[in-house]
Write a protein that holds these residues in place. Structure first.
Motif, PDB file in Angstrom:
ATOM      1  N   ALA A 152       0.832  -1.196   0.000  1.00 32.68           N
ATOM      2  CA  ALA A 152       0.000   0.000   0.000  1.00 32.68           C
ATOM      3  C   ALA A 152       0.869   1.249   0.000  1.00 32.68           C
ATOM      4  N   VAL A 153       0.364   2.298  -0.651  1.00 33.82           N
ATOM      5  CA  VAL A 153       0.994   3.617  -0.628  1.00 33.82           C
ATOM      6  C   VAL A 153       0.043   4.595   0.046  1.00 33.82           C
ATOM      7  N   LEU A 154       0.547   5.323   1.016  1.00 36.01           N
ATOM      8  CA  LEU A 154      -0.231   6.358   1.694  1.00 36.01           C
ATOM      9  C   LEU A 154       0.572   7.647   1.659  1.00 36.01           C
ATOM     10  N   GLU A 155       0.033   8.656   0.992  1.00 28.25           N
ATOM     11  CA  GLU A 155       0.702   9.957   0.959  1.00 28.25           C
ATOM     12  C   GLU A 155       0.072  10.883   1.980  1.00 28.25           C
ATOM     13  N   ILE A 182       4.203   1.888   2.075  1.00 26.95           N
ATOM     14  CA  ILE A 182       5.081   2.980   1.660  1.00 26.95           C
ATOM     15  C   ILE A 182       4.407   4.286   2.062  1.00 26.95           C
ATOM     16  N   LEU A 183       5.059   5.029   2.939  1.00 28.13           N
ATOM     17  CA  LEU A 183       4.541   6.303   3.434  1.00 28.13           C
ATOM     18  C   LEU A 183       5.231   7.418   2.657  1.00 28.13           C
ATOM     19  N   ASP A 184       4.467   8.141   1.866  1.00 31.67           N
ATOM     20  CA  ASP A 184       5.045   9.144   0.959  1.00 31.67           C
ATOM     21  C   ASP A 184       4.980  10.526   1.602  1.00 31.67           C
ATOM     22  N   LEU A 185       6.154  11.055   1.962  1.00 26.70           N
ATOM     23  CA  LEU A 185       6.264  12.377   2.579  1.00 26.70           C
ATOM     24  C   LEU A 185       7.022  13.352   1.690  1.00 26.70           C
ATOM     25  N   ARG A 186       7.134  13.042   0.404  1.00 27.75           N
ATOM     26  CA  ARG A 186       7.955  13.862  -0.481  1.00 27.75           C
ATOM     27  C   ARG A 186       7.423  15.274  -0.620  1.00 27.75           C
ATOM     28  N   ARG A 187       6.116  15.486  -0.464  1.00 29.53           N
ATOM     29  CA  ARG A 187       5.532  16.833  -0.604  1.00 29.53           C
ATOM     30  C   ARG A 187       5.099  17.417   0.738  1.00 29.53           C
ATOM     31  N   ASN A 188       5.523  16.794   1.830  1.00 29.85           N
ATOM     32  CA  ASN A 188       5.081  17.249   3.146  1.00 29.85           C
ATOM     33  C   ASN A 188       6.046  18.297   3.687  1.00 29.85           C
ATOM     34  N   LEU A 210       9.189   7.731   2.032  1.00 32.45           N
ATOM     35  CA  LEU A 210       9.753   8.457   0.899  1.00 32.45           C
ATOM     36  C   LEU A 210       9.972   9.915   1.275  1.00 32.45           C
ATOM     37  N   THR A 211      11.153  10.447   0.929  1.00 25.10           N
ATOM     38  CA  THR A 211      11.479  11.840   1.228  1.00 25.10           C
ATOM     39  C   THR A 211      12.037  12.536  -0.006  1.00 25.10           C
ATOM     40  N   SER A 212      12.012  13.857   0.045  1.00 22.30           N
ATOM     41  CA  SER A 212      12.595  14.678  -1.019  1.00 22.30           C
ATOM     42  C   SER A 212      13.329  15.844  -0.390  1.00 22.30           C
ATOM     43  N   GLY A 213      13.961  16.644  -1.233  1.00 23.72           N
ATOM     44  CA  GLY A 213      14.613  17.857  -0.757  1.00 23.72           C
ATOM     45  C   GLY A 213      13.642  18.914  -0.296  1.00 23.72           C
ATOM     46  N   ASN A 214      12.349  18.694  -0.500  1.00 22.83           N
ATOM     47  CA  ASN A 214      11.317  19.622  -0.033  1.00 22.83           C
ATOM     48  C   ASN A 214      10.676  19.188   1.281  1.00 22.83           C
ATOM     49  N   THR A 215      10.881  17.946   1.708  1.00 22.86           N
ATOM     50  CA  THR A 215      10.304  17.473   2.968  1.00 22.86           C
ATOM     51  C   THR A 215      10.883  18.300   4.112  1.00 22.86           C
ATOM     52  N   PHE A 216      10.008  18.785   5.004  1.00 15.62           N
ATOM     53  CA  PHE A 216      10.460  19.775   5.985  1.00 15.62           C
ATOM     54  C   PHE A 216       9.723  19.616   7.306  1.00 15.62           C
ATOM     55  N   VAL A 223      14.206   4.836   5.113  1.00 16.73           N
ATOM     56  CA  VAL A 223      13.927   6.086   4.415  1.00 16.73           C
ATOM     57  C   VAL A 223      14.540   5.992   3.015  1.00 16.73           C
ATOM     58  N   VAL A 224      13.714   6.258   1.999  1.00 17.15           N
ATOM     59  CA  VAL A 224      14.122   6.129   0.605  1.00 17.15           C
ATOM     60  C   VAL A 224      13.917   7.477  -0.093  1.00 17.15           C
ATOM     61  N   GLY A 225      14.947   7.974  -0.755  1.00 14.51           N
ATOM     62  CA  GLY A 225      14.794   9.228  -1.494  1.00 14.51           C
ATOM     63  C   GLY A 225      15.940  10.177  -1.259  1.00 14.51           C
ATOM     64  N   GLU A 226      15.616  11.444  -1.057  1.00  9.64           N
ATOM     65  CA  GLU A 226      16.610  12.505  -0.924  1.00  9.64           C
ATOM     66  C   GLU A 226      16.732  12.981   0.517  1.00  9.64           C
ATOM     67  N   ALA A 227      17.885  13.574   0.845  1.00  7.71           N
ATOM     68  CA  ALA A 227      18.032  14.238   2.140  1.00  7.71           C
ATOM     69  C   ALA A 227      17.015  15.375   2.234  1.00  7.71           C
ATOM     70  N   THR A 228      16.430  15.535   3.410  1.00  2.71           N
ATOM     71  CA  THR A 228      15.389  16.539   3.608  1.00  2.71           C
ATOM     72  C   THR A 228      16.002  17.904   3.910  1.00  2.71           C
ATOM     73  N   ARG A 229      15.156  18.933   4.112  1.00  2.00           N
ATOM     74  CA  ARG A 229      15.641  20.319   4.182  1.00  2.00           C
ATOM     75  C   ARG A 229      16.408  20.639   5.460  1.00  2.00           C
TER      76      ARG A 229
END
Length: 303
Positions: A117-120, A149-155, A211-217, A235-241
């Motif tokens: 499952a994916v939960l954003e 999969i917990l999606d926090l890339r836009r959080n 999931l993380t991105s450079g915008n996760t803050f 944690v999968v993705g990019e280092a956060t802010r």
């Protein structure tokens, strides 16, 4: 967007003096607070902020506030819609608009191949009294999944109480997540998962990926960091802010809110936090690749 010019009755010097006082009295690190207040007053006296629009003043003051120690929660925020004068009201008004257009902060719940499952959760960890119902529904819905999969890339942040609420569905027992220290270095508050959550838990043993991105803050980072430090999730993705300090906001002009960190968090496992460094992923990759990578990891683990 049309810039709003500061009215003569409330000029930049008055606004900046108000900001300097609030920073000096409330910023979590008193020595830095005094440096920042002196910097703002010096820049105001030499005319650096004169004849600027509200939007331009916000940009200039924010750059100066962050110039000493790079704290990304220190900011003068411009709001194109006039905001209430009450403490904290500006950011809540903006968050409410986002809440109403994002299904309560849960814009995506989906079952992928293999029972994953994916939960954003995005764009915010909204205040718990708003978000508890949609989050409980979404987290209960994914509880039977084989992996999550917990999606926090836009959080981009929000409420630490909501972080604890979400963690309550992903762990099996009540767990200490964070301790907040005041500017005097005293324990101001501790964050624990709730002893009870409504609905079904995903639990603390099945595969979990964040999931993380450079915008996760901010609070988005806290959720990723807490689960990572507990050994509960990869944690999968990019280092956060890299913004770990809880903040409060004061309206200093109908279109301007100053954001000031008033405490610092200490994780009970690491003894520190993610301020300035961000949450470092266990599986580094581009944000756009993170979902595919996490899905592959989940399927491989279950076979």
């Amino acid at each position: 967007m049309t810039s709003t010019t500061l009215p003569p009755a409330l000029d930049s010097a008055v606004v900046v003096e108000s900001i300097a006082g609030l920073v000096c009295e409330n910023y979590v690190f008193p020595d830095v607070a005094r440096q920042l207040a002196a910097l703002l007053r010096r820049r105001s006296a030499d005319g650096s902020y004169r004849a600027r629009s509200a939007e331009e003043l916000a940009e200039a003051v924010t750059a100066d506030l962050r110039s000493v120690n790079g704290d990304l929660h220190l900011a003068l925020k411009y709001h194109d819609v006039p905001v209430p004068p009450e403490r904290g009201a500006a950011v809540l008004a903006a968050m409410r608009r986002d809440f109403d257009t994002s299904l309560g902060g849960v814009p995506r719940v989906e079952l992928l191949d293999g029972g994953v499952a994916v939960l954003e959760i995005a764009p915010k960890m909204f205040p718990l009294d708003w978000a508890a119902q949609p989050l409980a529904a979404a987290l209960s819905l994914v509880a039977p999944a084989r992996a999550l999969i917990l999606d926090l890339r836009r959080n981009t942040g929000g409420d630490p109480d909501t972080v604890a609420f979400v963690c309550g569905y992903l762990l099996d027992r009540r767990t200490h997540l964070n301790t907040m220290l005041s500017r005097q270095g005293e324990v101001a508050e501790q964050s624990w998962t709730p002893p009870f959550v409504p609905g079904a838990r995903f639990g603390g043993s099945k595969p979990l990926y964040v999931l993380t991105s450079g915008n996760t803050f901010s609070a988005g980072e806290e959720l990723a960091y807490d689960l990572q430090q507990l050994g509960r999730a990869e944690v999968v993705g990019e280092a956060t802010r890299g913004g770990a300090h809880p903040r409060e906001g004061w309206t200093v002009h109908p279109h301007l809110e100053v954001s000031v960190p008033v405490a610092r968090g200490v994780n009970p496992v690491s003894g520190t936090n993610w301020e300035g460094t961000g949450v470092r992923p266990d599986v580094p990759c581009g944000a756009e690749e993170a979902l595919e990578r996490a899905l592959a990891l989940a399927v491989a683990r279950m076979t």
